[in-house]
Design a protein around this motif. Structure first.
Motif, PDB file in Angstrom:
ATOM      1  N   LYS A  29      -2.217  -1.573  -0.180  1.00 57.06           N
ATOM      2  CA  LYS A  29      -2.101  -1.451  -0.677  1.00 57.06           C
ATOM      3  C   LYS A  29      -1.621  -0.227  -1.380  1.00 57.06           C
ATOM      4  O   LYS A  29      -1.819  -0.980  -0.557  1.00 57.06           O
ATOM      5  CB  LYS A  29      -2.791  -2.869  -0.857  1.00 57.06           C
ATOM      6  N   VAL A  30      -0.731  -1.384  -1.949  1.00 55.81           N
ATOM      7  CA  VAL A  30      -0.854  -0.817  -2.555  1.00 55.81           C
ATOM      8  C   VAL A  30      -2.213  -0.192  -2.734  1.00 55.81           C
ATOM      9  O   VAL A  30      -2.478   0.106  -3.320  1.00 55.81           O
ATOM     10  CB  VAL A  30       0.346  -0.519  -2.084  1.00 55.81           C
ATOM     11  N   THR A  31      -2.259   1.277  -3.576  1.00 55.54           N
ATOM     12  CA  THR A  31      -3.475   2.066  -3.593  1.00 55.54           C
ATOM     13  C   THR A  31      -3.087   3.045  -4.851  1.00 55.54           C
ATOM     14  O   THR A  31      -1.994   3.302  -5.244  1.00 55.54           O
ATOM     15  CB  THR A  31      -3.704   2.932  -2.433  1.00 55.54           C
ATOM     16  N   VAL A  32      -4.390   3.832  -5.308  1.00 55.79           N
ATOM     17  CA  VAL A  32      -4.200   4.728  -6.324  1.00 55.79           C
ATOM     18  C   VAL A  32      -4.139   6.008  -5.705  1.00 55.79           C
ATOM     19  O   VAL A  32      -5.370   6.296  -5.076  1.00 55.79           O
ATOM     20  CB  VAL A  32      -5.328   4.484  -7.330  1.00 55.79           C
ATOM     21  N   LEU A  33      -3.288   7.149  -6.226  1.00 56.23           N
ATOM     22  CA  LEU A  33      -3.287   8.422  -5.617  1.00 56.23           C
ATOM     23  C   LEU A  33      -4.356   9.170  -6.244  1.00 56.23           C
ATOM     24  O   LEU A  33      -4.018  10.154  -7.150  1.00 56.23           O
ATOM     25  CB  LEU A  33      -1.764   8.786  -5.561  1.00 56.23           C
ATOM     26  N   MET A  69      -1.614  -2.972  -1.459  1.00 54.87           N
ATOM     27  CA  MET A  69      -1.004  -2.454  -1.961  1.00 54.87           C
ATOM     28  C   MET A  69      -1.906  -2.329  -1.197  1.00 54.87           C
ATOM     29  O   MET A  69      -2.463  -1.529  -2.088  1.00 54.87           O
ATOM     30  CB  MET A  69      -0.467  -2.763  -2.270  1.00 54.87           C
ATOM     31  N   LEU A  94       1.695   1.158 -13.084  1.00 54.55           N
ATOM     32  CA  LEU A  94       1.539   2.647 -13.241  1.00 54.55           C
ATOM     33  C   LEU A  94      -0.234   2.860 -13.164  1.00 54.55           C
ATOM     34  O   LEU A  94      -0.563   3.861 -13.389  1.00 54.55           O
ATOM     35  CB  LEU A  94       1.907   2.983 -14.664  1.00 54.55           C
ATOM     36  N   ASN A  95      -0.891   2.006 -12.596  1.00 52.51           N
ATOM     37  CA  ASN A  95      -2.281   2.093 -12.383  1.00 52.51           C
ATOM     38  C   ASN A  95      -2.756   1.942 -10.905  1.00 52.51           C
ATOM     39  O   ASN A  95      -3.381   2.692 -10.470  1.00 52.51           O
ATOM     40  CB  ASN A  95      -3.126   0.994 -13.135  1.00 52.51           C
ATOM     41  N   MET A  96      -2.055   0.885 -10.365  1.00 53.67           N
ATOM     42  CA  MET A  96      -2.352   0.876  -9.113  1.00 53.67           C
ATOM     43  C   MET A  96      -1.179   0.882  -8.099  1.00 53.67           C
ATOM     44  O   MET A  96      -1.178   0.853  -6.857  1.00 53.67           O
ATOM     45  CB  MET A  96      -2.813  -0.635  -8.515  1.00 53.67           C
ATOM     46  N   PHE A  97      -0.039   1.324  -8.725  1.00 54.04           N
ATOM     47  CA  PHE A  97       1.138   1.590  -7.939  1.00 54.04           C
ATOM     48  C   PHE A  97       1.437   0.587  -7.090  1.00 54.04           C
ATOM     49  O   PHE A  97       1.681   0.948  -5.799  1.00 54.04           O
ATOM     50  CB  PHE A  97       1.280   3.081  -7.177  1.00 54.04           C
ATOM     51  N   VAL A  98       1.680  -0.683  -7.366  1.00 57.05           N
ATOM     52  CA  VAL A  98       1.919  -1.877  -6.747  1.00 57.05           C
ATOM     53  C   VAL A  98       3.041  -2.582  -7.532  1.00 57.05           C
ATOM     54  O   VAL A  98       3.343  -2.184  -9.082  1.00 57.05           O
ATOM     55  CB  VAL A  98       0.848  -2.761  -6.666  1.00 57.05           C
TER      56      VAL A  98
END
Length: 360
Positions: free
Chosen positions: A6-10, A1, A308-312
């Motif tokens: 990556k998926v990634t965290v915003l 992600m 809902l944490n890493m948006f993957v």
């Protein structure tokens, strides 16, 4: 992600706090009080719920320490350089664009994680040696600012071909393919679409059409893209950005108040599928703790927690996908893909050629 990622965290533009658990011991093994620590090395988009970390620690008897080490590409390169004396026991966040580099450099030792038989078949790799465990997947895609396109009475692009049309001149920002996982994924998507001989010509046209290149995802999405929460605060002026199919639901989930529809959309004809892996590092000081952590990555609890944490998206069969994903950011129906062997054979030369074409 790297989306990866990556998926990634915003994290920057949306105010999402990354939750990492840090053990009290830095020795990677047994502390004076008898508590054991297992150390995870990751890119800076690692995120997991506190109660999930607590469940792992209670179940395994190990304390979890997390070392975040920059963008996926940077983290992989550093892990390779330190493989003889690794920073931790497990590395998470090497994706299919960089996997061969990690494997060819002996970054991981073999271990078949418990639950590997539940991984969806399309995400399995290296099944003869089990040096890596698939953990998550996501699509790297161009995102667009709905409000901007509505105000300018312009239809958003849908495909790679659309991006080189005159009406989209000076609108797109992308990440550097040599320093960023989504940037590399987007490059590979164009190579998959246009072939070995066609992608350089495509990028010449994209450059002529005013594409802007920045170092990494956070800068592109949160500072340059007008459709993100961070971009609006920064008064960004690019309504097209290389990001993820899961970015629109994140814009909804972390907005206050929550909108009924996502403020951003995805150009589905520009997507490249990314898969992220974890592996037990060669020369890990706590290999048993590392194995326990890899096992936990494939449990339903961890797989359900990731979206809902890493948006993957999870890779385990029957894992739960949030309804916001289905509504605002479903996986692409027909993403570009590429065989890992082809990536291994061409990646470094393609990046070198891309750098000469686009950055010079």
């Amino acid at each position: 992600m790297g989306i990866t990622k990556k998926v990634t965290v915003l994290a920057v533009g949306l105010g999402l706090v990354t939750l990492s658990a840090c053990g009290s011991s830095d020795d990677g093994g047994t502390s004076g009080g008898g508590a054991k620590t297992v150390t995870l090395v990751s890119h800076n988009s690692w995120a997991v719920s506190k109660d999930v970390v607590a469940a792992f620690e209670k179940q395994s008897g190990y304390r979890l320490k997390v070392l975040e080490d920059g963008d996926a590409g940077q983290a992989v390169n550093k892990a390779i350089l330190t493989k003889d004396n690794p920073q931790g026991d497990v590395f998470f966040g090497v994706d299919n664009t960089l996997l061969s580099r990690a494997l060819d450099n002996g970054l991981f030792q073999p271990y078949e994680a418990k639950g590997s038989d539940l991984i969806l078949h399309e995400y399995r790799v290296d099944e003869d040696k089990h040096r890596v465990t698939p953990v998550d997947t996501g699509d790297i895609c161009v995102n667009y600012d709905k409000e901007w396109f509505s105000e300018h009475d312009l239809t958003p692009p849908k495909t790679f071909d659309d991006l080189i049309k005159p009406e989209y001149k000076d609108l797109l920002v992308v990440e550097n393919a040599s320093t960023s996982s989504p940037g590399l994924g987007f490059l590979l998507g164009t190579a998959a679409k246009y072939g070995d001989d066609g992608w350089p010509d495509y990028w010449k046209k994209l450059k002529a059409n005013g594409v802007k290149v920045v170092d990494g995802w956070e800068q592109a999405y949160n500072e340059e893209f007008s459709g993100s929460a961070g971009g609006k605060q920064a008064k960004a002026d690019r309504p097209l950005v290389v990001s993820y199919a899961s970015s629109p639901p994140a814009e909804v989930i972390y907005a206050d108040p929550k909108p009924e529809t996502a403020p951003t959309g995805v150009a589905e004809g520009t997507c490249f599928r990314q898969v992220e892996y974890a592996g037990l590092l060669s020369n890990a000081k706590n290999p048993e703790g590392g194995k326990a952590l890899l096992d936990f990555f494939l449990t339903k609890r961890f797989q359900d927690d990731m979206p809902l944490n890493m948006f993957v998206h999870p890779v385990r069969e029957a894992a739960q996908v949030p309804e916001e994903f289905a509504k605002f950011g479903p996986q692409a129906k027909d993403p570009e893909t590429m065989d890992p062997a082809k990536i291994a054979d061409n990646r470094d030369q393609w990046v070198k050629s891309w750098t000469s074409l686009v950055l010079k």
